[in-house]
Design an enzyme around this catalytic site. Structure first.
Site, PDB file in Angstrom:
ATOM      1  N   LYS A   1     138.538 -40.756-111.858  1.00  0.00           N
ATOM      2  CA  LYS A   1     138.246 -42.152-111.549  1.00  0.00           C
ATOM      3  C   LYS A   1     136.914 -42.606-112.137  1.00  0.00           C
ATOM      4  O   LYS A   1     136.792 -43.724-112.600  1.00  0.00           O
ATOM      5  CB  LYS A   1     138.216 -42.363-110.026  1.00  0.00           C
ATOM      6  CG  LYS A   1     137.963 -43.798-109.607  1.00  0.00           C
ATOM      7  CD  LYS A   1     139.024 -44.750-110.147  1.00  0.00           C
ATOM      8  CE  LYS A   1     138.735 -46.185-109.821  1.00  0.00           C
ATOM      9  NZ  LYS A   1     139.637 -47.127-110.483  1.00  0.00           N
TER      10      LYS A   1
ATOM     11  N   CYS B   1     133.949 -34.453-110.589  1.00  0.00           N
ATOM     12  CA  CYS B   1     134.500 -33.674-109.463  1.00  0.00           C
ATOM     13  C   CYS B   1     134.126 -34.324-108.129  1.00  0.00           C
ATOM     14  O   CYS B   1     133.333 -35.239-108.067  1.00  0.00           O
ATOM     15  CB  CYS B   1     133.923 -32.259-109.499  1.00  0.00           C
ATOM     16  SG  CYS B   1     134.070 -31.486-111.108  1.00  0.00           S
TER      17      CYS B   1
ATOM     18  N   GLU C   1     143.561 -54.048-122.768  1.00  0.00           N
ATOM     19  CA  GLU C   1     143.668 -53.545-121.387  1.00  0.00           C
ATOM     20  C   GLU C   1     145.103 -53.148-121.083  1.00  0.00           C
ATOM     21  O   GLU C   1     145.352 -52.108-120.467  1.00  0.00           O
ATOM     22  CB  GLU C   1     143.165 -54.605-120.417  1.00  0.00           C
ATOM     23  CG  GLU C   1     143.318 -54.282-118.946  1.00  0.00           C
ATOM     24  CD  GLU C   1     142.551 -53.036-118.509  1.00  0.00           C
ATOM     25  OE1 GLU C   1     141.723 -52.531-119.294  1.00  0.00           O
ATOM     26  OE2 GLU C   1     142.814 -52.547-117.393  1.00  0.00           O
TER      27      GLU C   1
ATOM     28  N   ARG D   1     138.940 -38.210-107.904  1.00  0.00           N
ATOM     29  CA  ARG D   1     137.780 -37.931-108.764  1.00  0.00           C
ATOM     30  C   ARG D   1     138.036 -36.730-109.665  1.00  0.00           C
ATOM     31  O   ARG D   1     137.261 -36.449-110.571  1.00  0.00           O
ATOM     32  CB  ARG D   1     136.539 -37.660-107.912  1.00  0.00           C
ATOM     33  CG  ARG D   1     136.131 -38.791-106.996  1.00  0.00           C
ATOM     34  CD  ARG D   1     134.993 -38.374-106.102  1.00  0.00           C
ATOM     35  NE  ARG D   1     133.831 -38.018-106.863  1.00  0.00           N
ATOM     36  CZ  ARG D   1     132.871 -38.880-107.213  1.00  0.00           C
ATOM     37  NH1 ARG D   1     132.978 -40.139-106.840  1.00  0.00           N
ATOM     38  NH2 ARG D   1     131.831 -38.511-107.904  1.00  0.00           N
TER      39      ARG D   1
ATOM     40  N   TRP E   1     137.383 -31.417-111.908  1.00  0.00           N
ATOM     41  CA  TRP E   1     137.850 -31.973-113.177  1.00  0.00           C
ATOM     42  C   TRP E   1     137.161 -31.110-114.227  1.00  0.00           C
ATOM     43  O   TRP E   1     135.934 -31.148-114.381  1.00  0.00           O
ATOM     44  CB  TRP E   1     137.434 -33.435-113.306  1.00  0.00           C
ATOM     45  CG  TRP E   1     137.959 -34.116-114.517  1.00  0.00           C
ATOM     46  CD1 TRP E   1     139.247 -34.501-114.760  1.00  0.00           C
ATOM     47  CD2 TRP E   1     137.221 -34.480-115.698  1.00  0.00           C
ATOM     48  NE1 TRP E   1     139.346 -35.106-115.989  1.00  0.00           N
ATOM     49  CE2 TRP E   1     138.129 -35.090-116.592  1.00  0.00           C
ATOM     50  CE3 TRP E   1     135.901 -34.350-116.086  1.00  0.00           C
ATOM     51  CZ2 TRP E   1     137.745 -35.584-117.834  1.00  0.00           C
ATOM     52  CZ3 TRP E   1     135.510 -34.838-117.320  1.00  0.00           C
ATOM     53  CH2 TRP E   1     136.420 -35.437-118.175  1.00  0.00           C
TER      54      TRP E   1
ATOM     55  N   LYS F   1     146.193 -49.411-119.904  1.00  0.00           N
ATOM     56  CA  LYS F   1     146.931 -49.169-118.668  1.00  0.00           C
ATOM     57  C   LYS F   1     148.172 -48.336-118.961  1.00  0.00           C
ATOM     58  O   LYS F   1     148.466 -47.359-118.284  1.00  0.00           O
ATOM     59  CB  LYS F   1     147.327 -50.500-118.018  1.00  0.00           C
ATOM     60  CG  LYS F   1     146.174 -51.247-117.397  1.00  0.00           C
ATOM     61  CD  LYS F   1     145.822 -50.712-116.043  1.00  0.00           C
ATOM     62  CE  LYS F   1     144.510 -50.057-115.825  1.00  0.00           C
ATOM     63  NZ  LYS F   1     143.359 -50.144-116.585  1.00  0.00           N
TER      64      LYS F   1
ATOM     65  N   HIS G   1     148.036 -56.854-141.188  1.00  0.00           N
ATOM     66  CA  HIS G   1     147.048 -56.065-141.959  1.00  0.00           C
ATOM     67  C   HIS G   1     147.210 -54.572-141.709  1.00  0.00           C
ATOM     68  O   HIS G   1     146.242 -53.825-141.730  1.00  0.00           O
ATOM     69  CB  HIS G   1     145.633 -56.529-141.602  1.00  0.00           C
ATOM     70  CG  HIS G   1     145.385 -57.969-141.908  1.00  0.00           C
ATOM     71  ND1 HIS G   1     145.278 -58.481-143.170  1.00  0.00           N
ATOM     72  CD2 HIS G   1     145.314 -59.031-141.073  1.00  0.00           C
ATOM     73  CE1 HIS G   1     145.109 -59.790-143.121  1.00  0.00           C
ATOM     74  NE2 HIS G   1     145.113 -60.159-141.868  1.00  0.00           N
TER      75      HIS G   1
ATOM     76  N   GLU H   1     147.286 -44.702-120.016  1.00  0.00           N
ATOM     77  CA  GLU H   1     146.653 -43.778-119.056  1.00  0.00           C
ATOM     78  C   GLU H   1     147.567 -43.415-117.891  1.00  0.00           C
ATOM     79  O   GLU H   1     147.361 -42.393-117.244  1.00  0.00           O
ATOM     80  CB  GLU H   1     145.317 -44.317-118.557  1.00  0.00           C
ATOM     81  CG  GLU H   1     145.343 -45.587-117.761  1.00  0.00           C
ATOM     82  CD  GLU H   1     143.933 -45.991-117.313  1.00  0.00           C
ATOM     83  OE1 GLU H   1     143.078 -45.134-117.115  1.00  0.00           O
ATOM     84  OE2 GLU H   1     143.715 -47.189-117.151  1.00  0.00           O
TER      85      GLU H   1
ATOM     86  N   ASN I   1     129.043 -30.779-109.284  1.00  0.00           N
ATOM     87  CA  ASN I   1     129.626 -31.852-110.084  1.00  0.00           C
ATOM     88  C   ASN I   1     128.600 -32.153-111.165  1.00  0.00           C
ATOM     89  O   ASN I   1     127.448 -32.432-110.861  1.00  0.00           O
ATOM     90  CB  ASN I   1     129.852 -33.091-109.195  1.00  0.00           C
ATOM     91  CG  ASN I   1     130.384 -34.277-109.996  1.00  0.00           C
ATOM     92  OD1 ASN I   1     130.885 -34.100-111.104  1.00  0.00           O
ATOM     93  ND2 ASN I   1     130.262 -35.469-109.443  1.00  0.00           N
ATOM     94  N   GLY I   2     128.991 -32.032-112.435  1.00  0.00           N
ATOM     95  CA  GLY I   2     128.044 -32.292-113.522  1.00  0.00           C
ATOM     96  C   GLY I   2     128.172 -31.223-114.599  1.00  0.00           C
ATOM     97  O   GLY I   2     129.138 -30.455-114.627  1.00  0.00           O
TER      98      GLY I   2
END
Ligand code: AGP
Length: 616
Positions: free
Chosen positions: A611, A2, A489, A27, A74, A493, A512, A496, A100-101
């Site tokens: 983020k 947050c 990567e 955030r 968040w 990308k 395989h 997300e 935040n936490g």
């Protein structure tokens, strides 16, 4: 994770709080709220959704107060509802708090408070803390020289297990904020007769560049005229005021459609900043100022262990490849979240590196602390000066690419790839790499920015490819050796920011299992650079083509594909293998960005993401 902003000064708090919150929205953006002290009240406004919704709601309140706190959430405990939005008011109306936490023992604290008459309106762990502070405040006698408000926060925090960054208002204490941190970042901006608290610098840098980075276990008491820092055990702390090295302009969009687009196109300059001043006078190796390890110590290192999360973990995989390829020193890579709990057997003389753009990722911080607990040195590759990881590591390398606002990491990633290549050179020149080879390597690294500029010129073509492939709901990314992590990567990308299901694999792994996924509805992106395995990758492409799979080929200049094999071809400049992962990343960043735009996704604030993940 947050975002928190607090303000004490002479200006209208709500204006400054909302401006700061907009800069922290990356955030977390499930809901937002603010509380302002005015007319003997704690005036609250809270809204589900983006900060913009809160701005509209706040306009209905006549906020005039000059002290306040705010928060963008968040969600961890409790759904995305207005009742769960911060700030949370204690049931006696005395305390307003943003957090935040995660408070891990919130259930036990709630059980303690309920029989004492404290009521709860939300499902959050945070509300428990506002009531616990109120409980101690009600109980706390007025001690001469001691702030009852400050002391009640300290007492409450001593009972908390978990992580917190908090800012607290008390109804009776006009013009005061108490804030504290343990595991979640909190910074105090020291302005001109005003103080601004924030979860990160971008929320306060427009008003001051003088900052104090609070450390875990510290509590700050802010009044209109001064601030005091102490520990939970009432020990005074002498503050260190640092200078922020960048201005708010670095956190502006500057005409781009999204921060992600800006940060993709900033990469040539970002790479130049990451390299600046980091080559030896004789031009044959890389040098770093903050490793706190001399050549003799480095020589004793018998292997490296790289730890990170998400995109940062991908840069660890590329560093592994380059260090083993050029320095011939073994490297292990692990997810930070796995390393901290799997109790891996450790021996010999490894040097640990953690990769982290934000320097606040709690899993990476936990892994750093775990390695240090076992007696190992941990260096950090990090983009955020003053971050928790930067301060707790035994040394490290700042990336110097400026704030990265887009939730999907781009310039920070390629900067980490460059620093990994520079580390490979640094170590290789302490071992068997010759002066001449070192000079050639340095020359190759210095070309990286221009090679990325060249690759960015494909943006128009890649935008057209993205338009053609934006409707698919599955996609495979396939690469080998140092480009396998780039395949990972590229898949991350795309996942997300466009919400398309995508997976990265070593190209030879297709047969395989994953090849069972291939049909007309599941396109594949192949990295097929010049070199020893080019023909092998071509064979993998042919296996896909034989099963009607569409193929997007990313090739280096000079490669010749069999006619009709690829449905789309993206060409990047040929380059030294140490720089190839950086250059190969550009097309998949652009591809995911343009596909997400085609699908109307919120590129800078993708759903469910934040983020920097400062909660487990
Ligand atoms: C990257 O696009 C993601 N947003 C995410 O995987 C990120 O790389 C990860 O959370 C690690 O963050 P850090 O580098 O700040 O530690």
């Amino acid at each position: 994770m947050c975002g928190i902003v607090g303000y004490v000064g002479s200006q209208k708090a709500s204006t400054i709080l909302l401006e700061g919150l907009k800069r922290l929205e990356y955030r977390g953006y499930d809901s937002a709220g603010l509380a302002v002290q005015q007319n003997g009240r704690l005036e609250l406004a809270r809204k589900v959704g983006r900060v913009e919704n809160l701005v509209k709601e706040a306009a209905k309140h006549r906020f005039t107060g000059t002290t306040g706190i705010c928060h963008t959430r968040w969600a961890t405990h409790g759904g995305v509802t207005e009742a769960n939005a911060h700030p949370h008011l204690s049931s006696d109306g005395k305390i307003a708090l943003v957090h935040n936490g995660v408070i891990e023992n919130y259930a036990a604290i709630k059980k303690f408070l309920l029989p004492k008459g404290y009521a709860f309106k939300s499902e959050t762990d945070t509300e428990v803390l506002s009531n616990l502070i109120a409980y101690h405040y009600a109980k706390e006698p007025t001690i001469a020289g001691q702030s009852r408000f400050l002391e009640s926060v300290r007492k409450a925090l001593r009972h908390v297990e978990g992580t917190y960054g908090i800012a607290v208002l008390c109804l009776d204490c006009t013009g005061e904020i108490v804030a504290a941190r343990k595991g979640s970042p909190l910074i105090l901006g020291v302005g001109d007769k005003e103080y601004i608290l924030a979860s990160d610098v971008s929320a306060l840098v427009s008003r001051t560049q003088n900052v104090v980075y609070l450390k875990d276990g510290e509590v700050v008491h802010v009044t209109p005229k001064q601030f005091f820092i102490s520990t939970l055990d009432q020990e005074d702390v002498s503050p260190v005021v640092d200078q922020v090295t960048w201005t708010i302009d670095a956190a502006e969009m500057n005409g781009y459609a999204h921060f992600m687009e800006k940060e993709i196109f900033e990469q040539p300059a970002a790479l130049e900043n990451s390299m600046r001043g980091r080559f030896s006078e004789d031009g044959s190796t890389a040098k770093f100022g903050g490793l706190n390890l001399g050549p003799v110590d480095f020589r004793q290192i018998d292997r490296f262990v790289f730890l990170g999360c998400g995109t940062a973990w991908h840069s660890c995989l590329v560093a592994e490849h380059l260090i083993e390829r050029f320095a011939r020193v073994p490297v292990e890579v692990d997810y930070a979240s796995e390393f901290r709990y799997r109790n891996a057997p450790l021996s010999g003389n490894p040097l640990f590196f953690v990769m982290s753009q934000s320097g606040e990722t709690i899993d990476t911080l936990g892994a750093l602390r775990e390695a240090q607990r076992k007696g190992y040195k941990v260096l950090a590759v990090n983009n955020t000066v003053g971050s928790t990881i930067a301060r707790e590591a035994d040394g490290g390398i700042y990336q110097h690419v400026g704030p990265e606002i887009g939730v999907a990491s781009t310039k920070a990633f390629t900067s980490q790839l460059l620093i990994g290549a520079m580390l490979a050179l640094h170590v290789a020149r302490m071992r068997d790499m010759s002066f001449a080879d070192g000079v050639e390597f340095v020359s190759a690294l210095k070309k990286a920015p221009d090679l990325v500029r060249e690759a960015l010129k494909q943006a128009g073509h890649i935008k057209a490819v993205a338009k053609r492939f934006s409707k698919y709901n599955d996609m495979l990314f396939l690469g080998r050796l140092s480009l396998f992590p780039i395949a990972l990567e590229g898949a991350l990308k795309l996942k997300e920011i466009s919400y398309i299901h995508a997976e990265g694999y070593p190209a030879a792994e297709m047969k395989h299992g994953p090849i069972a996924l291939i049909n007309e509805q599941c396109p594949s992106v192949f990295f097929a650079p010049q070199g020893e395995i080019f023909n092998k990758v071509v064979s993998s492409m042919q296996e896909v083509k034989a099963r009607k799979g569409l193929v997007i080929a990313i090739i280096t200049e000079g490669c010749e594909l069999p006619p009709g094999l690829a449905d789309e071809v993206i060409t990047i400049p040929d380059c030294h293998e140490a720089v190839l992962p950086i250059v190969a990343t550009i097309p998949v960043q652009l591809l995911s960005y343009y596909i997400a735009c085609e699908r109307g996704c919120d590129v800078d604030k993708p759903r469910n993401l934040a983020k920097s993940v400062t909660v487990e």
